[in-house]
Design a protein around this motif. Structure first.
Motif, mmCIF file in Angstrom:
data_model
loop_
_atom_site.group_PDB
_atom_site.id
_atom_site.type_symbol
_atom_site.label_atom_id
_atom_site.label_comp_id
_atom_site.label_asym_id
_atom_site.label_seq_id
_atom_site.Cartn_x
_atom_site.Cartn_y
_atom_site.Cartn_z
ATOM 1 N N ASN A 48 9.419 -4.782 7.052
ATOM 2 C CA ASN A 48 10.392 -3.550 6.949
ATOM 3 C C ASN A 48 9.539 -2.385 6.068
ATOM 4 O OD1 ASN A 48 12.588 -3.905 8.605
ATOM 5 N ND2 ASN A 48 13.950 -4.867 6.597
ATOM 6 N N ILE A 49 8.839 -2.946 4.956
ATOM 7 C CA ILE A 49 8.078 -2.098 4.314
ATOM 8 C C ILE A 49 6.899 -1.540 5.034
ATOM 9 C CG2 ILE A 49 6.401 -1.986 2.143
ATOM 10 C CD1 ILE A 49 8.440 -4.150 0.941
ATOM 11 N N GLY A 50 6.315 -2.228 5.880
ATOM 12 C CA GLY A 50 5.086 -1.711 6.693
ATOM 13 C C GLY A 50 5.737 -0.746 7.692
ATOM 14 N N LYS A 51 6.953 -0.640 8.391
ATOM 15 C CA LYS A 51 7.429 0.074 9.347
ATOM 16 C C LYS A 51 7.962 1.442 8.475
ATOM 17 C CE LYS A 51 8.650 -3.350 12.480
ATOM 18 N NZ LYS A 51 9.817 -4.177 13.241
ATOM 19 N N MET A 52 8.475 1.139 7.264
ATOM 20 C CA MET A 52 9.315 2.289 6.565
ATOM 21 C C MET A 52 8.418 3.230 6.055
ATOM 22 S SD MET A 52 11.635 1.782 3.178
ATOM 23 C CE MET A 52 12.485 0.506 3.903
ATOM 24 N N PHE A 53 7.136 2.867 5.503
ATOM 25 C CA PHE A 53 6.144 3.808 5.106
ATOM 26 C C PHE A 53 4.740 4.037 5.997
ATOM 27 C CE2 PHE A 53 8.630 1.739 1.297
ATOM 28 C CZ PHE A 53 8.829 2.854 0.798
ATOM 29 N N GLY A 54 4.926 3.339 7.192
ATOM 30 C CA GLY A 54 3.935 3.553 7.979
ATOM 31 C C GLY A 54 2.663 2.747 7.425
ATOM 32 N N VAL A 55 2.693 1.739 6.848
ATOM 33 C CA VAL A 55 1.616 0.969 6.131
ATOM 34 C C VAL A 55 1.571 -0.542 6.899
ATOM 35 C CG1 VAL A 55 1.330 2.252 3.916
ATOM 36 C CG2 VAL A 55 3.175 0.406 4.261
ATOM 37 N N GLU A 56 1.792 -0.442 8.250
ATOM 38 C CA GLU A 56 1.878 -1.730 8.920
ATOM 39 C C GLU A 56 0.598 -2.907 8.746
ATOM 40 O OE1 GLU A 56 4.274 0.897 11.606
ATOM 41 O OE2 GLU A 56 2.606 1.193 10.196
ATOM 42 N N GLU A 57 -0.343 -2.235 8.686
ATOM 43 C CA GLU A 57 -1.677 -2.958 8.761
ATOM 44 C C GLU A 57 -1.745 -3.514 7.425
ATOM 45 O OE1 GLU A 57 -6.371 -2.317 9.231
ATOM 46 O OE2 GLU A 57 -5.169 -0.633 10.069
ATOM 47 N N GLN A 58 -1.635 -2.942 6.148
ATOM 48 C CA GLN A 58 -1.759 -3.703 4.894
ATOM 49 C C GLN A 58 -0.701 -4.592 4.787
ATOM 50 O OE1 GLN A 58 -3.848 -3.600 2.671
ATOM 51 N NE2 GLN A 58 -2.842 -4.353 0.817
ATOM 52 N N ALA A 59 0.515 -4.334 5.175
ATOM 53 C CA ALA A 59 1.791 -5.158 4.902
ATOM 54 C C ALA A 59 1.339 -6.487 5.608
ATOM 55 C CB ALA A 59 2.710 -4.552 5.597
ATOM 56 N N ALA A 60 0.717 -6.484 7.010
ATOM 57 C CA ALA A 60 0.401 -7.697 7.792
ATOM 58 C C ALA A 60 -0.587 -8.436 7.041
ATOM 59 C CB ALA A 60 0.045 -7.212 9.270
ATOM 60 N N GLY B 256 0.961 -1.246 0.045
ATOM 61 C CA GLY B 256 -0.026 0.055 -0.080
ATOM 62 C C GLY B 256 0.676 1.345 -0.028
ATOM 63 N N ALA B 257 1.936 1.289 -0.519
ATOM 64 C CA ALA B 257 2.709 2.292 -0.541
ATOM 65 C C ALA B 257 3.535 2.994 -1.777
ATOM 66 C CB ALA B 257 4.068 2.300 0.746
ATOM 67 N N VAL B 258 2.839 2.501 -2.780
ATOM 68 C CA VAL B 258 3.499 2.806 -4.284
ATOM 69 C C VAL B 258 3.479 4.107 -4.432
ATOM 70 C CG1 VAL B 258 1.075 2.324 -5.653
ATOM 71 C CG2 VAL B 258 3.259 1.959 -6.525
ATOM 72 N N ASP B 259 2.530 4.933 -3.881
ATOM 73 C CA ASP B 259 2.398 6.457 -3.976
ATOM 74 C C ASP B 259 3.604 7.122 -3.696
ATOM 75 O OD1 ASP B 259 1.643 5.601 -1.645
ATOM 76 O OD2 ASP B 259 0.856 7.928 -1.128
ATOM 77 N N LYS B 260 4.574 6.254 -2.883
ATOM 78 C CA LYS B 260 6.041 7.018 -2.378
ATOM 79 C C LYS B 260 7.154 6.811 -3.274
ATOM 80 C CE LYS B 260 3.810 7.999 1.638
ATOM 81 N NZ LYS B 260 2.442 7.325 1.438
ATOM 82 N N ILE B 261 6.636 6.019 -4.337
ATOM 83 C CA ILE B 261 7.759 5.728 -5.268
ATOM 84 C C ILE B 261 7.861 6.845 -6.421
ATOM 85 C CG2 ILE B 261 8.819 4.246 -7.043
ATOM 86 C CD1 ILE B 261 7.433 1.854 -5.691
ATOM 87 N N ILE B 262 8.731 7.662 -6.425
ATOM 88 C CA ILE B 262 8.746 8.727 -7.667
ATOM 89 C C ILE B 262 9.562 8.421 -8.918
ATOM 90 C CG2 ILE B 262 8.389 10.291 -5.659
ATOM 91 C CD1 ILE B 262 11.478 10.958 -6.033
ATOM 92 N N SER B 263 10.403 7.235 -8.744
ATOM 93 C CA SER B 263 11.034 6.605 -9.973
ATOM 94 C C SER B 263 11.552 5.227 -9.645
ATOM 95 C CB SER B 263 12.235 7.583 -10.452
ATOM 96 O OG SER B 263 12.780 7.134 -11.637
ATOM 97 N N VAL B 264 11.817 4.536 -10.818
ATOM 98 C CA VAL B 264 12.186 3.128 -10.837
ATOM 99 C C VAL B 264 13.276 2.980 -11.826
ATOM 100 C CG1 VAL B 264 10.035 1.979 -9.933
ATOM 101 C CG2 VAL B 264 10.173 2.483 -12.498
ATOM 102 N N ASP B 265 13.861 1.763 -12.169
ATOM 103 C CA ASP B 265 14.561 1.515 -13.329
ATOM 104 C C ASP B 265 13.963 0.981 -14.775
ATOM 105 O OD1 ASP B 265 13.697 -0.947 -12.113
ATOM 106 O OD2 ASP B 265 15.329 -2.016 -12.720
ATOM 107 N N THR B 266 14.732 0.912 -15.655
ATOM 108 C CA THR B 266 14.167 0.782 -17.002
ATOM 109 C C THR B 266 13.669 -0.758 -17.027
ATOM 110 O OG1 THR B 266 15.934 2.077 -17.858
ATOM 111 C CG2 THR B 266 14.733 0.390 -19.385
ATOM 112 N N ASN B 267 14.047 -1.548 -16.409
ATOM 113 C CA ASN B 267 13.588 -3.100 -16.555
ATOM 114 C C ASN B 267 12.196 -2.996 -16.038
ATOM 115 O OD1 ASN B 267 15.910 -4.207 -17.516
ATOM 116 N ND2 ASN B 267 16.632 -4.919 -15.770
#
Length: 371
Positions: A169-181, A82-93
């Motif tokens: 880690n993703i849950g804690k990092m972005f504050g989305v623990e409930e969805q990560a669980a 639930g934190a894809v909106d925090k990604i501002i860019s990715v790699d070509t692959n």
């Protein structure tokens, strides 16, 4: 009133200084009273320390609000949590798939892959965190980006064995623990069912082949864990000292006589080593099937004799830290022992509920349906 304003400003400054001096200070409320009025000032922890997939303790903003990500599996895990909106860019692959990752501009990427990064672009984008897998250039990235205050954190979305830690880690990092669980529990429950059902069952042997002919996986390769977690026996789990996983000797496959053969397929238009949301054509799978059954000596292999040959795509097998692949392998190898494992529903849930995309058929095939 002036006294109250001064008091509040003093308290806020004191709290801010205290927060800066502590990496683990929990959230708290500070109450100020003056001129018969009571005001509550909420404070937040400025940073958090997490242990990444490479075993590094990294101090990160709390929560992370902007990041750039290399490796499609990492971006998928972040989206599932639930934190894809925090990604501002990715790699070509990743960005090459204009359907699955249409929100990212292929002309504004951070490099071709996790091993080929464009540091000038990353510095220009100025994310709080760069997220790379453990097979990427994370040490170099840390050295080059530290002067700019950009953190580097390792998440390896293909590491089946570390799925729990990485989703946490993703849950804690972005504050989305409930969805990560929620995400973790869904797939872990399915995996536990497989392990329970197959606990005392003799393991069937599997030859797993990548998209390259005669290329397989040994211990240390992330796909090795994907296969092993399905409670099967990889025919190349031992005695590999004189073999090359990238170009296996056909005689080694024949002599080890696997019960089942599982092969990866990817569309012709995909970049090397990658997959696409759009499945390969049935003709591409049929071509892969014919290639296997027509190989010299393979007609003596049990899997070929019994038509126990199955196919997954480079795209589909990697879902949920490759647990989608694990669950499909288990069902392919032990269909009668896993009656409650509905792999099509699992793949639908992965795409629709955790990725926000329509289910697309055609990513998994049995050999018997290709002739």
């Amino acid at each position: 009133m002036k006294k109250l304003t001064i008091l509040l400003l003093t308290l806020v400054m004191a709290v801010s200084l205290a927060a800066c001096g502590s990496k683990t200070q929990p959230e708290q409320n500070v109450t100020a009273t003056g001129d018969n009025q009571t005001t509550t000032v909420a404070t937040e922890t400025a940073t958090q320390v997490l242990t990444d997939n490479a075993g590094r303790q990294v101090e990160l903003p709390n929560p992370v609000k902007t990041c750039v990500v290399a490796n499609r599996y990492n971006s998928e895990l972040i989206r599932a949590c639930g934190a894809v909106d925090k990604i501002i860019s990715v790699d070509t692959n990743t960005a090459q798939d204009r359907v699955y990752w249409k929100m990212f501009d292929p002309d504004n990427v951070i490099g071709k892959s996790q091993k080929e990064l464009n540091y000038e672009k990353i510095i220009e984008l100025n994310p709080q965190v760069v997220i790379l897998p453990d097979n990427g250039a994370y040490k170099e990235a840390e050295e080059k980006l530290a002067p700019f205050g950009i953190k580097v954190f390792v998440i390896s979305g293909y590491d089946t064995a570390d799925f729990k830690n990485q989703t946490e880690n993703i849950g804690k990092m972005f504050g989305v623990e409930e969805q990560a669980a929620k995400f973790y529990n869904y797939f872990n429950d399915k995996l536990e069912y497989v392990h329970t059902q197959l606990k005392d069952v003799e393991k069937r042997s599997v030859y797993f082949e990548t998209t390259q002919n005669y290329s397989t996986v040994f211990r240390g390769n992330p796909m090795y864990n994907m296969v092993e977690f399905a409670d099967v026996r990889n025919i190349f789990s031992t005695d590999t000292e004189n073999l090359s996983a990238k170009e296996i000797d056909p005689e080694a496959v024949i002599s080890r006589n696997p019960d089942v053969i599982i092969k990866l397929v990817t569309p012709n238009q995909a970049l090397s080593g990658t997959g696409l949301y759009t499945a390969p054509t049935k003709e591409e799978f049929q071509s892969a099937y014919q290639d296997i059954v027509s190989r010299v000596g393979f007609d003596s292999i049990t899997a070929v004799k019994n038509d126990d040959i199955y196919f997954m795509t480079q795209f589909s097998h990697g879902g949920a830290g490759k647990l989608v692949g694990t669950l499909f392998i288990a069902k392919m190898v032990y269909p009668d022992l896993l009656p409650e494992l509905d792999t099509e529903e699992i793949y639908r849930t992965w795409l629709e509920d955790f990725q926000g995309f329509d289910f697309v058929p055609g990513h998994f095939w049995a050999g018997k349906d290709l002739h």
